[in-house]
Design a protein around this motif. Structure first.
Motif, PDB file in Angstrom:
ATOM      1  N   PHE A 210       0.670  -1.127   0.020  1.00  0.00           N
ATOM      2  CA  PHE A 210       0.448  -0.188   0.394  1.00  0.00           C
ATOM      3  C   PHE A 210       0.478   1.148   0.129  1.00  0.00           C
ATOM      4  O   PHE A 210       1.527   1.163   0.410  1.00  0.00           O
ATOM      5  CB  PHE A 210      -1.191  -0.032   1.422  1.00  0.00           C
ATOM      6  N   SER A 211       0.503   2.163  -0.870  1.00  0.00           N
ATOM      7  CA  SER A 211       0.942   3.259  -1.010  1.00  0.00           C
ATOM      8  C   SER A 211      -0.456   4.698  -1.228  1.00  0.00           C
ATOM      9  O   SER A 211      -2.076   3.794  -1.389  1.00  0.00           O
ATOM     10  CB  SER A 211       2.120   3.540  -2.419  1.00  0.00           C
ATOM     11  N   GLU A 212      -0.274   5.632  -0.929  1.00  0.00           N
ATOM     12  CA  GLU A 212      -0.547   6.762  -1.355  1.00  0.00           C
ATOM     13  C   GLU A 212      -2.201   6.336  -2.080  1.00  0.00           C
ATOM     14  O   GLU A 212      -3.570   6.764  -2.134  1.00  0.00           O
ATOM     15  CB  GLU A 212       0.101   7.923  -0.886  1.00  0.00           C
ATOM     16  N   TRP A 213      -1.700   6.001  -3.135  1.00  0.00           N
ATOM     17  CA  TRP A 213      -2.015   6.352  -4.178  1.00  0.00           C
ATOM     18  C   TRP A 213      -3.459   4.944  -4.482  1.00  0.00           C
ATOM     19  O   TRP A 213      -3.509   4.887  -5.220  1.00  0.00           O
ATOM     20  CB  TRP A 213      -1.241   6.026  -5.660  1.00  0.00           C
ATOM     21  N   HIS A 214      -2.745   4.184  -3.600  1.00  0.00           N
ATOM     22  CA  HIS A 214      -3.752   2.768  -3.988  1.00  0.00           C
ATOM     23  C   HIS A 214      -4.346   3.562  -3.320  1.00  0.00           C
ATOM     24  O   HIS A 214      -5.767   2.753  -3.489  1.00  0.00           O
ATOM     25  CB  HIS A 214      -3.699   1.250  -2.864  1.00  0.00           C
ATOM     26  N   PHE A 239      -8.047  -5.757   3.969  1.00  0.00           N
ATOM     27  CA  PHE A 239      -6.799  -5.552   3.669  1.00  0.00           C
ATOM     28  C   PHE A 239      -5.580  -6.308   3.922  1.00  0.00           C
ATOM     29  O   PHE A 239      -5.524  -6.775   4.964  1.00  0.00           O
ATOM     30  CB  PHE A 239      -6.148  -4.166   4.137  1.00  0.00           C
ATOM     31  N   VAL A 240      -5.093  -6.811   2.773  1.00  0.00           N
ATOM     32  CA  VAL A 240      -3.790  -8.012   2.882  1.00  0.00           C
ATOM     33  C   VAL A 240      -2.556  -7.025   2.035  1.00  0.00           C
ATOM     34  O   VAL A 240      -2.663  -6.288   1.022  1.00  0.00           O
ATOM     35  CB  VAL A 240      -4.117  -8.791   1.794  1.00  0.00           C
ATOM     36  N   GLY A 241      -1.446  -6.887   2.980  1.00  0.00           N
ATOM     37  CA  GLY A 241      -0.315  -5.940   2.937  1.00  0.00           C
ATOM     38  C   GLY A 241      -0.388  -5.012   4.367  1.00  0.00           C
ATOM     39  O   GLY A 241      -0.757  -4.875   4.858  1.00  0.00           O
ATOM     40  N   LYS A 242       0.824  -4.416   3.892  1.00  0.00           N
ATOM     41  CA  LYS A 242       1.269  -3.481   4.872  1.00  0.00           C
ATOM     42  C   LYS A 242       0.573  -1.981   4.465  1.00  0.00           C
ATOM     43  O   LYS A 242       1.025  -1.520   3.398  1.00  0.00           O
ATOM     44  CB  LYS A 242       2.655  -2.997   4.781  1.00  0.00           C
ATOM     45  N   VAL A 243      -0.269  -1.737   5.491  1.00  0.00           N
ATOM     46  CA  VAL A 243      -0.867  -0.477   4.895  1.00  0.00           C
ATOM     47  C   VAL A 243      -0.639   0.640   5.741  1.00  0.00           C
ATOM     48  O   VAL A 243       0.339   0.317   6.743  1.00  0.00           O
ATOM     49  CB  VAL A 243      -2.811  -0.649   5.823  1.00  0.00           C
ATOM     50  N   LEU A 244      -0.942   1.228   5.376  1.00  0.00           N
ATOM     51  CA  LEU A 244      -0.392   3.449   5.845  1.00  0.00           C
ATOM     52  C   LEU A 244      -0.947   3.311   7.429  1.00  0.00           C
ATOM     53  O   LEU A 244      -1.554   2.227   7.577  1.00  0.00           O
ATOM     54  CB  LEU A 244      -0.748   3.961   4.696  1.00  0.00           C
ATOM     55  N   SER A 245      -0.095   3.843   8.302  1.00  0.00           N
ATOM     56  CA  SER A 245      -1.041   3.653   9.546  1.00  0.00           C
ATOM     57  C   SER A 245      -1.983   5.204   9.549  1.00  0.00           C
ATOM     58  O   SER A 245      -2.102   4.892  10.344  1.00  0.00           O
ATOM     59  CB  SER A 245       0.628   4.975  10.169  1.00  0.00           C
ATOM     60  N   LYS A 252      -9.963   3.408  12.902  1.00  0.00           N
ATOM     61  CA  LYS A 252     -10.328   4.053  14.783  1.00  0.00           C
ATOM     62  C   LYS A 252     -10.677   5.045  14.444  1.00  0.00           C
ATOM     63  O   LYS A 252     -12.229   5.143  15.506  1.00  0.00           O
ATOM     64  CB  LYS A 252      -9.223   4.274  15.100  1.00  0.00           C
ATOM     65  N   GLU A 253     -10.683   6.715  13.874  1.00  0.00           N
ATOM     66  CA  GLU A 253     -11.595   7.410  13.494  1.00  0.00           C
ATOM     67  C   GLU A 253     -12.998   7.368  13.419  1.00  0.00           C
ATOM     68  O   GLU A 253     -14.347   7.730  13.760  1.00  0.00           O
ATOM     69  CB  GLU A 253     -11.385   8.368  13.295  1.00  0.00           C
ATOM     70  N   GLU A 254     -13.226   6.632  11.851  1.00  0.00           N
ATOM     71  CA  GLU A 254     -14.635   6.392  11.887  1.00  0.00           C
ATOM     72  C   GLU A 254     -15.352   4.763  12.734  1.00  0.00           C
ATOM     73  O   GLU A 254     -16.609   4.956  12.948  1.00  0.00           O
ATOM     74  CB  GLU A 254     -14.176   5.568  10.550  1.00  0.00           C
ATOM     75  N   GLU A 255     -14.585   4.645  13.655  1.00  0.00           N
ATOM     76  CA  GLU A 255     -15.305   3.534  14.289  1.00  0.00           C
ATOM     77  C   GLU A 255     -16.226   2.227  13.950  1.00  0.00           C
ATOM     78  O   GLU A 255     -16.604   1.835  13.861  1.00  0.00           O
ATOM     79  CB  GLU A 255     -16.105   4.105  15.213  1.00  0.00           C
ATOM     80  N   LEU A 256     -15.206   1.472  12.427  1.00  0.00           N
ATOM     81  CA  LEU A 256     -15.317   0.453  11.707  1.00  0.00           C
ATOM     82  C   LEU A 256     -13.714  -0.335  11.383  1.00  0.00           C
ATOM     83  O   LEU A 256     -13.885  -1.456  11.302  1.00  0.00           O
ATOM     84  CB  LEU A 256     -14.775   0.916  10.546  1.00  0.00           C
ATOM     85  N   GLU A 257     -13.842  -0.854  13.036  1.00  0.00           N
ATOM     86  CA  GLU A 257     -12.543  -1.605  13.150  1.00  0.00           C
ATOM     87  C   GLU A 257     -13.549  -3.210  13.246  1.00  0.00           C
ATOM     88  O   GLU A 257     -12.360  -3.572  12.777  1.00  0.00           O
ATOM     89  CB  GLU A 257     -12.280  -1.646  14.937  1.00  0.00           C
ATOM     90  N   GLU A 258     -14.470  -3.147  13.635  1.00  0.00           N
ATOM     91  CA  GLU A 258     -15.084  -5.063  13.471  1.00  0.00           C
ATOM     92  C   GLU A 258     -15.549  -4.770  12.452  1.00  0.00           C
ATOM     93  O   GLU A 258     -15.338  -5.598  11.668  1.00  0.00           O
ATOM     94  CB  GLU A 258     -16.664  -4.512  13.934  1.00  0.00           C
ATOM     95  N   ASP A 259     -15.520  -3.766  11.139  1.00  0.00           N
ATOM     96  CA  ASP A 259     -15.910  -4.123   9.765  1.00  0.00           C
ATOM     97  C   ASP A 259     -14.542  -4.270   8.811  1.00  0.00           C
ATOM     98  O   ASP A 259     -14.926  -4.064   7.524  1.00  0.00           O
ATOM     99  CB  ASP A 259     -16.813  -2.381   8.952  1.00  0.00           C
ATOM    100  N   VAL A 260     -13.283  -3.300   8.966  1.00  0.00           N
ATOM    101  CA  VAL A 260     -12.418  -3.659   8.411  1.00  0.00           C
ATOM    102  C   VAL A 260     -11.146  -4.114   8.941  1.00  0.00           C
ATOM    103  O   VAL A 260     -11.382  -4.248  11.078  1.00  0.00           O
ATOM    104  CB  VAL A 260     -11.853  -2.172   8.138  1.00  0.00           C
ATOM    105  N   ILE A 261     -10.720  -5.318   8.509  1.00  0.00           N
ATOM    106  CA  ILE A 261     -10.112  -6.260   9.136  1.00  0.00           C
ATOM    107  C   ILE A 261      -8.783  -5.762   8.154  1.00  0.00           C
ATOM    108  O   ILE A 261      -8.847  -5.895   6.670  1.00  0.00           O
ATOM    109  CB  ILE A 261     -10.782  -7.522   9.130  1.00  0.00           C
ATOM    110  N   PHE A 262      -7.910  -6.115   8.650  1.00  0.00           N
ATOM    111  CA  PHE A 262      -5.930  -5.912   7.899  1.00  0.00           C
ATOM    112  C   PHE A 262      -5.323  -7.275   8.407  1.00  0.00           C
ATOM    113  O   PHE A 262      -5.162  -7.770   9.635  1.00  0.00           O
ATOM    114  CB  PHE A 262      -5.398  -5.447   8.824  1.00  0.00           C
TER     115      PHE A 262
END
Length: 385
Positions: A210-214, A239-245, A252-262
């Protein structure tokens, strides 16, 4: 009948199978091997290899590594195989450009021509114009150096291989291709040629280095908007791969921790098994952020060989909108309408329940490196047969 000889040069590790570029180069090598007797030179991080055998290792000390990098900038490692050039008198040479058109590269090409004046020399330029991904001083040095070396390059190079739409680069005619994929990398036995069994949750996968343009942020924001509509179907993004911080922070800010899996990084086999449970895959969503108007992502091709329907933004010549397994959205900052994505998949399932098998057949017929390099492999071998 004895095969003609081909030499391939790749400025990267040939053993890192988690790298899409390594997979690409392995696929190119396999395509050439179908026609030629192939030698491969590659170099990476201070090590120089020829057909898998290490010829040089600069890692003994920091000063030697500095010598390696300075040598790469000015000369390159090409002289390492000068004896092989004389011995084999190569008929065709394929070089993935190593940032600089160095004096060493020009001398290497001159040696090839002297050994066999009829040799065909192809240089692949992965991105043109070059991405400015070096420091400013180094970038200026490269442009200054290229200014003096390009006129000499024209003496030796048959064609430039490019993913761009340019008919000529540096006054050299191009052969325009799109990326392929090696079907040997895909083990079809690992693919469950049935739709995902779990229909309660709709699973969307995005795989990248992952980069910004992904533009993972576009997919996350699309999910946030979808959830505000209170629709019945639950969606999970993977998301599969090393994501950006910034990506994890957005979740976290959108409170989507249960809906987005890394899931972190996976190798090719793990990805195949993982995709068995996914409904659709998402390609790069932010090519427009770096002004790229035509996509040829390796990941799209891996998705296809895995039998996966795709959601894309940037046009890709190998995946026209009319294809039954492709869904396009506008190539800008527009969010994805995830209800449309669900409807797209439902319509796909209703009309073509064996879609996985059919997508893989499309990939085999259109996306192999043998198919992509046919202009080189067929034309060149026919000319010299």
């Amino acid at each position: 009948m004895k095969k003609q000889k081909a030499l391939l040069f790749f400025p990267l590790s040939m053993s890192n199978l988690n790298s899409g570029i390594t997979k690409k180069c392995l696929g190119i090598a396999e395509a050439f091997k179908s026609v030629y007797d192939v030698d491969i030179m590659n170099e990476y991080a201070g090590e120089v290899f020829f057909n898998g055998n290490k010829l040089k290792d600069y890692n003994a000390g920091i000063n030697r590594m500095r010598l390696y990098y300075y040598n790469d900038i000015i000369f390159g490692q090409y002289a390492t195989i000068k004896d092989s050039i004389l011995r084999n008198k190569y008929d065709v040479v394929y070089i993935r450009l190593h940032y600089f058109i160095t004096p060493g590269l020009l001398h290497f090409l001159r040696r090839l021509k002297r050994a066999n004046n009829s040799v065909s020399i192809y240089i692949e330029i992965p991105t043109f114009p070059f991405k400015k991904e070096f420091s400013a001083n180094l970038h200026r040095l490269r442009n200054i150096l290229n200014h003096f070396t390009i006129p000499f390059l024209r003496k030796y190079v048959t064609n430039i291989i490019t993913l761009s739409a340019h008919e000529q680069i540096w006054g050299i005619p191009t052969i325009r291709i799109s990326n392929g994929f090696s079907q040997d990398i895909i083990n079809e036995k690992s693919i469950e040629l049935q739709p995902p069994a779990n229909d309660r949750i709709f699973h969307i996968a995005m795989i990248a280095q992952f980069s910004e343009w992904h533009a993972a942020d576009i997919l996350i924001e699309s999910l946030r908007v979808y959830k505000t509509k209170g629709l019945e179907k639950k969606i999970q993004i993977h998301f599969v791969g090393k994501v950006l911080s910034s990506t994890t922070q957005q979740v976290k800010e959108e409170e989507l921790e249960e809906d987005v899996i890394f899931h972190g990084q996976m190798d090719s086999r793990q990805i195949l098994l993982f995709l068995n449970d996914m409904h659709v895959c998402v390609g790069t969503l932010g090519h427009h952020r770096k002004n790229i108007q035509l996509d040829s992502s390796l990941k799209n091709r891996e998705y296809a060989f895995s039998g996966m329907p795709m959601v894309l933004k940037t046009p890709d010549m190998d995946f026209p909108p009319a294809l039954f397994f492709i869904k396009y959205f506008p190539d800008d900052e527009t969010l994805l309408d995830l209800q449309e994505v669900i409807n797209f998949y439902k319509n796909l399932m209703d009309k073509n329940p064996t879609y996985k098998k059919d997508i893989i057949e499309y990939a085999k017929a259109n996306l192999t490196w043998e198919k992509k390099l046919r202009k080189i492999l067929v034309t060149d071998s026919q000319m010299k047969s």
